[in-house]
Scaffold this motif. Sequence first.
Motif, short mmCIF file in Angstrom:
data_model
loop_
_atom_site.label_atom_id
_atom_site.label_comp_id
_atom_site.label_asym_id
_atom_site.label_seq_id
_atom_site.Cartn_x
_atom_site.Cartn_y
_atom_site.Cartn_z
N UNK A 1 0.84 -1.21 0.00
CA UNK A 1 0.00 0.00 0.00
C UNK A 1 0.87 1.26 0.00
N UNK A 2 1.95 1.24 0.77
CA UNK A 2 2.86 2.40 0.82
C UNK A 2 3.55 2.61 -0.52
N UNK A 3 4.02 1.51 -1.14
CA UNK A 3 4.69 1.63 -2.44
C UNK A 3 3.71 2.09 -3.52
N UNK A 4 2.48 1.56 -3.46
CA UNK A 4 1.47 1.95 -4.45
C UNK A 4 1.09 3.42 -4.28
N UNK A 5 1.06 3.89 -3.04
CA UNK A 5 0.76 5.31 -2.78
C UNK A 5 1.84 6.20 -3.41
N UNK A 6 3.10 5.79 -3.29
CA UNK A 6 4.19 6.56 -3.89
C UNK A 6 4.06 6.60 -5.41
N UNK A 7 3.69 5.46 -6.00
CA UNK A 7 3.51 5.43 -7.46
C UNK A 7 2.40 6.37 -7.90
N UNK A 8 1.29 6.39 -7.15
CA UNK A 8 0.18 7.26 -7.51
C UNK A 8 0.60 8.73 -7.45
N UNK A 9 1.47 9.07 -6.50
CA UNK A 9 1.91 10.45 -6.36
C UNK A 9 2.76 10.91 -7.54
N UNK A 10 3.38 9.97 -8.24
CA UNK A 10 4.18 10.36 -9.41
C UNK A 10 3.43 10.08 -10.71
N UNK A 11 2.13 9.79 -10.58
CA UNK A 11 1.28 9.68 -11.76
C UNK A 11 1.06 8.29 -12.30
#
Length: 312
Positions: free
Chosen positions: A278-288
Amino acid sequence: MAQVTTKDVMEKFNLKLVSGHEGIGRYITTSDISRPGLEMAGYFTHYPADRVQLIGRTELSFFEMLPPDLKRERMLKLCSQETPAIIISRNMEVPQELIEASNKNNVPVLVTSMKTTRFSSRLTNYLESKLAPSTAVHGVLVDVYGIGVLIIGKSGVGKSETALELIKKGHRLVADDCVEIRQEGENLLIGSPPPLLEHLLEIRGIGIINIMTLFGASAVRPYKRITLVVELENWDPDKTYDRLGLDEEKMKIIDTEVTKLTIPVRPGRNVSVLIEVAAMNYRLKKIGINPALEFSRRLDEVIAMQDEIDEY
């Protein structure tokens, strides 16, 4: 809200107290700093008396040009009953008129060796941190891949056990059981542990353990920005859980909306791995990069293609 006194500022920045000793316990209620240049010129119509008054070289050089009677009058007005402190920068000499007025009205006058602009910046940052709106949340705060993850849920759902698994994997504990949260800026929530619970984790059946003693100093950190909330709840077979991740739920803490995920817990689910993902996926969403949106786009393309085939 935490309280800050003039004495706290004096000790924090190693200031020298010159006069107004009886007012050293006055409370500072705002992080705004005032440079009383207009007041030195006699304009007190909108004097922000509740702010710390910072006097630099410019204000003092103008003040020295005034006649003696105006000097006494201006300093008496400057030292109001609401003024928490008057600070002189660059170790400059304090005017005698200011000393007399501060002693009369019990307004502390302090001196710093720092330049005016530098001290103003440091004092503002300190006061904003100390006077920030705050609250306390029952949960666990963990630094996972640089993301501050606040784990919440009912008592006994496994928050602390999940945090322990994350710590064993190399992530860092910030706070367990009680997380003190301060809003230090717009959309900026900082979580930290109460001093009594710092570095401690409670595990049912084992008791209280000291994470820093067991895993080393790299396993803990004193504070962390909160950017993701994960709520653990016992699996409910009658409830429909989000399987795509298209709808982003939010949780309001003080005045800030934080992304929230709900993870159902049942035997066989590795919750710590889910939180890592979930944390890694959140980071990906923040960069588009949003896998859910990409899947939705592909699905729309397949449906559109099938419609074309059916029409043909």
